[in-house]
Write a protein that holds these residues in place. Structure first.
Motif, PDB file in Angstrom:
ATOM      1  N   ALA A 241      -2.498  -3.609  -9.944  1.00 57.81           N
ATOM      2  CA  ALA A 241      -2.394  -2.270  -9.344  1.00 57.81           C
ATOM      3  C   ALA A 241      -3.754  -1.594  -9.317  1.00 57.81           C
ATOM      4  N   VAL A 242      -4.000  -0.894  -8.224  1.00 55.69           N
ATOM      5  CA  VAL A 242      -5.233  -0.105  -8.102  1.00 55.69           C
ATOM      6  C   VAL A 242      -4.807   1.333  -7.844  1.00 55.69           C
ATOM      7  N   ASN A 243      -5.267   2.235  -8.709  1.00 53.87           N
ATOM      8  CA  ASN A 243      -4.864   3.636  -8.568  1.00 53.87           C
ATOM      9  C   ASN A 243      -5.931   4.494  -9.236  1.00 53.87           C
TER      10      ASN A 243
ATOM     11  N   GLY B 211       0.829  -1.203   0.000  1.00 53.11           N
ATOM     12  CA  GLY B 211       0.000   0.000   0.000  1.00 53.11           C
ATOM     13  C   GLY B 211       0.859   1.247   0.000  1.00 53.11           C
ATOM     14  N   GLY B 212       0.337   2.295  -0.642  1.00 53.72           N
ATOM     15  CA  GLY B 212       1.042   3.567  -0.698  1.00 53.72           C
ATOM     16  C   GLY B 212       0.210   4.689  -0.127  1.00 53.72           C
ATOM     17  N   ARG B 213       0.696   5.898  -0.344  1.00 56.43           N
ATOM     18  CA  ARG B 213       0.040   7.084   0.199  1.00 56.43           C
ATOM     19  C   ARG B 213      -1.410   7.192  -0.261  1.00 56.43           C
TER      20      ARG B 213
ATOM     21  N   ARG C  14       7.654   4.267   1.134  1.00 55.09           N
ATOM     22  CA  ARG C  14       8.354   5.067   2.145  1.00 55.09           C
ATOM     23  C   ARG C  14       7.457   6.113   2.817  1.00 55.09           C
ATOM     24  N   PRO C  15       6.614   6.848   2.041  1.00 54.08           N
ATOM     25  CA  PRO C  15       5.775   7.834   2.738  1.00 54.08           C
ATOM     26  C   PRO C  15       4.885   7.196   3.810  1.00 54.08           C
ATOM     27  N   VAL C  16       4.447   5.979   3.542  1.00 50.83           N
ATOM     28  CA  VAL C  16       3.583   5.274   4.506  1.00 50.83           C
ATOM     29  C   VAL C  16       4.374   4.944   5.776  1.00 50.83           C
TER      30      VAL C  16
ATOM     31  N   GLY D 119      -2.730   2.252  -4.433  1.00 49.59           N
ATOM     32  CA  GLY D 119      -2.426   3.681  -4.251  1.00 49.59           C
ATOM     33  C   GLY D 119      -0.937   3.975  -4.215  1.00 49.59           C
ATOM     34  N   ILE D 120      -0.216   3.384  -5.155  1.00 51.44           N
ATOM     35  CA  ILE D 120       1.243   3.577  -5.236  1.00 51.44           C
ATOM     36  C   ILE D 120       1.575   4.177  -6.595  1.00 51.44           C
ATOM     37  N   SER D 121       2.410   5.223  -6.591  1.00 50.41           N
ATOM     38  CA  SER D 121       2.687   5.914  -7.863  1.00 50.41           C
ATOM     39  C   SER D 121       3.640   5.134  -8.756  1.00 50.41           C
TER      40      SER D 121
ATOM     41  N   VAL E 181      -8.556   1.138 -12.371  1.00 54.61           N
ATOM     42  CA  VAL E 181      -8.716   2.547 -12.009  1.00 54.61           C
ATOM     43  C   VAL E 181      -9.860   2.633 -11.001  1.00 54.61           C
ATOM     44  N   ALA E 182      -9.495   2.929  -9.768  1.00 56.74           N
ATOM     45  CA  ALA E 182     -10.505   2.977  -8.703  1.00 56.74           C
ATOM     46  C   ALA E 182      -9.913   3.644  -7.471  1.00 56.74           C
ATOM     47  N   ASP E 183     -10.790   3.959  -6.515  1.00 53.86           N
ATOM     48  CA  ASP E 183     -10.314   4.445  -5.222  1.00 53.86           C
ATOM     49  C   ASP E 183      -9.748   3.227  -4.460  1.00 53.86           C
ATOM     50  N   ALA E 184      -8.505   3.345  -4.013  1.00 54.71           N
ATOM     51  CA  ALA E 184      -7.813   2.189  -3.438  1.00 54.71           C
ATOM     52  C   ALA E 184      -8.523   1.659  -2.200  1.00 54.71           C
ATOM     53  N   SER E 185      -8.934   2.564  -1.320  1.00 58.30           N
ATOM     54  CA  SER E 185      -9.541   2.132  -0.069  1.00 58.30           C
ATOM     55  C   SER E 185     -10.905   1.476  -0.322  1.00 58.30           C
TER      56      SER E 185
HETATM   57  C1  LIG Z   1      17.181   7.774  -1.574  1.00 54.22           C
HETATM   58  C2  LIG Z   1      15.728   7.412  -1.675  1.00 54.22           C
HETATM   59  C3  LIG Z   1      15.342   6.160  -1.299  1.00 54.22           C
HETATM   60  C4  LIG Z   1      14.001   5.795  -1.366  1.00 54.22           C
HETATM   61  N1  LIG Z   1      13.646   4.539  -1.024  1.00 54.22           N
HETATM   62  C5  LIG Z   1      12.361   4.164  -1.137  1.00 54.22           C
HETATM   63  C6  LIG Z   1      11.949   2.834  -0.829  1.00 54.22           C
HETATM   64  O1  LIG Z   1      12.747   1.993  -0.408  1.00 54.22           O
HETATM   65  N2  LIG Z   1      10.656   2.520  -0.994  1.00 54.22           N
HETATM   66  C7  LIG Z   1       9.737   3.409  -1.435  1.00 54.22           C
HETATM   67  O2  LIG Z   1       8.555   3.035  -1.589  1.00 54.22           O
HETATM   68  N3  LIG Z   1      10.090   4.664  -1.703  1.00 54.22           N
HETATM   69  C8  LIG Z   1      11.356   5.065  -1.567  1.00 54.22           C
HETATM   70  N4  LIG Z   1      11.689   6.348  -1.844  1.00 54.22           N
HETATM   71  C9  LIG Z   1      10.599   7.314  -2.135  1.00 54.22           C
HETATM   72  C10 LIG Z   1      10.082   7.246  -3.572  1.00 54.22           C
HETATM   73  O3  LIG Z   1      10.862   8.086  -4.387  1.00 54.22           O
HETATM   74  C11 LIG Z   1       8.626   7.698  -3.665  1.00 54.22           C
HETATM   75  O4  LIG Z   1       8.515   8.976  -3.114  1.00 54.22           O
HETATM   76  C12 LIG Z   1       7.644   6.767  -2.960  1.00 54.22           C
HETATM   77  O5  LIG Z   1       7.812   5.435  -3.398  1.00 54.22           O
HETATM   78  C13 LIG Z   1       6.231   7.208  -3.272  1.00 54.22           C
HETATM   79  O6  LIG Z   1       5.338   6.492  -2.464  1.00 54.22           O
HETATM   80  P1  LIG Z   1       3.798   6.405  -2.846  1.00 54.22           P
HETATM   81  O7  LIG Z   1       3.653   5.805  -4.195  1.00 54.22           O
HETATM   82  O8  LIG Z   1       3.120   5.746  -1.712  1.00 54.22           O
HETATM   83  O9  LIG Z   1       3.316   7.913  -2.818  1.00 54.22           O
HETATM   84  P2  LIG Z   1       3.006   8.926  -3.973  1.00 54.22           P
HETATM   85  O10 LIG Z   1       4.138   9.069  -4.911  1.00 54.22           O
HETATM   86  O11 LIG Z   1       2.483  10.150  -3.343  1.00 54.22           O
HETATM   87  O12 LIG Z   1       1.832   8.231  -4.812  1.00 54.22           O
HETATM   88  C14 LIG Z   1       0.527   8.035  -4.340  1.00 54.22           C
HETATM   89  C15 LIG Z   1      -0.246   7.361  -5.450  1.00 54.22           C
HETATM   90  O13 LIG Z   1      -1.540   7.084  -4.979  1.00 54.22           O
HETATM   91  C16 LIG Z   1      -2.495   7.463  -5.972  1.00 54.22           C
HETATM   92  N5  LIG Z   1      -3.706   7.818  -5.247  1.00 54.22           N
HETATM   93  C17 LIG Z   1      -3.971   8.930  -4.519  1.00 54.22           C
HETATM   94  N6  LIG Z   1      -5.205   8.860  -3.972  1.00 54.22           N
HETATM   95  C18 LIG Z   1      -5.699   7.670  -4.351  1.00 54.22           C
HETATM   96  C19 LIG Z   1      -6.937   7.011  -4.112  1.00 54.22           C
HETATM   97  N7  LIG Z   1      -7.901   7.547  -3.335  1.00 54.22           N
HETATM   98  N8  LIG Z   1      -7.113   5.790  -4.675  1.00 54.22           N
HETATM   99  C20 LIG Z   1      -6.175   5.220  -5.473  1.00 54.22           C
HETATM  100  N9  LIG Z   1      -5.008   5.798  -5.737  1.00 54.22           N
HETATM  101  C21 LIG Z   1      -4.773   7.008  -5.189  1.00 54.22           C
HETATM  102  C22 LIG Z   1      -1.887   8.628  -6.703  1.00 54.22           C
HETATM  103  O14 LIG Z   1      -2.427   8.715  -8.008  1.00 54.22           O
HETATM  104  C23 LIG Z   1      -0.417   8.219  -6.713  1.00 54.22           C
HETATM  105  O15 LIG Z   1      -0.118   7.470  -7.850  1.00 54.22           O
HETATM  106  C24 LIG Z   1      13.025   6.734  -1.803  1.00 54.22           C
HETATM  107  C25 LIG Z   1      13.440   8.003  -2.197  1.00 54.22           C
HETATM  108  C26 LIG Z   1      14.760   8.354  -2.117  1.00 54.22           C
HETATM  109  C27 LIG Z   1      15.165   9.730  -2.560  1.00 54.22           C
END
Ligand SMILES: Cc1cc2nc3c(=O)[nH]c(=O)nc-3n(C[C@H](O)[C@H](O)[C@H](O)COP(=O)(O)OP(=O)(O)OC[C@H]3O[C@@H](n4cnc5c(N)ncnc54)[C@H](O)[C@@H]3O)c2cc1C
Length: 344
Positions: free
Chosen positions: A306-308, A229-231, A257-259, A287-289, A324-328
């Motif tokens: 993937a669900v996004n 899961g992601g942000r 990582r943000p999680v 919900g992972i980019s 393509v959907a709301d992840a939660s």
């Molecule tokens: C040195 C370094 C090391 C790193 N190491 C790691 C690592 O080990 N692991 C890691 O994961 N990251 C790492 N990162 C961070 C990485 O670059 C990304 O920032 C991170 O993976 C993004 O996490 P995310 O996809 O959860 O968040 P985001 O990039 O914010 O993406 C969120 C996604 O969710 C989607 N979304 C939003 N709302 C909804 C919804 N309601 N329903 C469905 N989808 C939705 C959006 O469209 C988007 O695609 C590292 C960065 C650096 C600089």
């Protein structure tokens, strides 16, 4: 067991070519990186006519020596003494440096655990050789050099690095990058006992106590199904749904990582450059980019779903099935469906 030596090396009494793997046996059943490195070393060794060796330091380590032979080591260098019971950086460094100078391995590999990350750079510094940290791949090129593949520049580039001049060619490798060989009870190997030198440095740091963190039931690196899961999951409470889904499927939960930074889950769950490499049969991504720092660690998944809400997210492009959907909301619907089916 015979050492592989060219006729010229024999004449000069020079050791044959070898790939060494440092035996990090702490937390043996969870920490399999040494076995994974032995397996990769066995694949690479024929390309340079080398044999695969493990190096083990510790006290009463016969069990691990046997394990390493059963998992691919052809020779094991063993320093077994009560002084070596607990890892001591200064003692271990002196020993390993002398061994390397004596036997001159071509390649020296260490797991990129906390231990390896501390130990390997210090060895490289002493030997004035190169080291690539946190590799996610190893190959041999046409010149017989080790190609060390590692994320670089904050993970925005994947670099391929060689060490043409100095020896050994050193790399630390992330756990989960390679697959260990099956345990071969019939395997035989050569054991070389290493006597302790008289001039080992005295202890400046002493281990007073250590405590093991309770292990997860199943390691995410070994799980057949992983739900990441992601942000885009939206909140900690919504993220918890992934654990319920995992329970129903017998899966493990991973996170971006943000999680982890938002403290929705433990660092143990982090998948990516700074966390774990996984290779499940089925990977759900909610919900992972799809940033490279995350996707570099999931490339070996067999099927990605993937669900996004954004159809253009990199993760959706990489997926075999993109929804393509709301992840939660999608997660809640899937849980309802799973519960229904389990009751049937
Ligand atoms: C040195 C370094 C090391 C790193 N190491 C790691 C690592 O080990 N692991 C890691 O994961 N990251 C790492 N990162 C961070 C990485 O670059 C990304 O920032 C991170 O993976 C993004 O996490 P995310 O996809 O959860 O968040 P985001 O990039 O914010 O993406 C969120 C996604 O969710 C989607 N979304 C939003 N709302 C909804 C919804 N309601 N329903 C469905 N989808 C939705 C959006 O469209 C988007 O695609 C590292 C960065 C650096 C600089």
């Amino acid at each position: 067991m015979t050492m592989i030596q060219t006729p010229m090396e024999k004449k000069m009494n020079k050791p044959g070519r070898s790939i060494w793997v440092f035996g990090d046996y702490r937390n043996y059943f969870q920490n399999r990186v040494t076995l994974q490195l032995l397996a990769r070393a066995r694949e690479l060794a024929p390309e340079i006519g080398a044999q695969v060796c493990a190096v083990v330091f510790g006290s009463q380590v016969d069990e691990y020596v046997g394990e390493y032979i059963a998992h691919g080591a052809q020779t094991v260098y063993v320093a077994d003494d009560p002084i070596l019971k607990d890892y001591n950086i200064e003692t271990y460094l002196v020993l390993v440096e002398r061994l390397i100078r004596q036997y001159q391995p071509d390649i020296f590999l260490i797991g990129a655990t906390d231990f390896g990350r501390e130990f390997a750079p210090r060895i490289a510094k002493r030997l004035k050789t190169g080291l690539t940290a946190d590799c996610i791949g190893l190959e041999i090129n046409g010149d017989g050099l080790l190609v060390q593949i590692a994320p670089s520049f904050g993970g925005n580039l994947i670099a391929t690095i060689i060490t043409p001049e100095t020896r050994p060619q050193m790399a630390t490798v992330r756990p989960g990058t390679f697959k260990e060989l099956p345990h071969d009870t019939g395997a035989t190997g050569h054991i070389v006992p290493i006597p302790l030198p008289d001039d080992l440095p005295g202890e400046r740091v002493r281990l007073v106590q250590s405590e093991r963190k309770p292990p997860r039931e199943q390691r995410i690196e070994d799980a057949r199904i992983v739900i990441c899961g992601g942000r885009g999951m939206g909140s900690k409470a919504k993220f918890r749904k992934l654990f319920e889904m995992a329970r129903l499927m017998g899966a493990e939960v991973g996170a971006t990582r943000p999680v982890v930074h938002s403290k929705w889950v433990d660092h143990d769950c982090l998948v990516g450059q700074a966390g774990k490499n996984i290779r499940p049969k089925i990977l759900f991504s909610f919900g992972i980019s799809g940033a490279i720092q995350h996707t570099a660690a999931i490339q070996d998944a067999d099927l990605i779903i993937a669900v996004n809400k954004n159809p253009n997210a990199a993760m959706m492009k990489m997926a075999d099935v993109a929804i393509v959907a709301d992840a939660s909301q999608f997660c809640s619907a899937l849980i309802r469906e799973l519960r229904k089916r389990i009751r049937e």
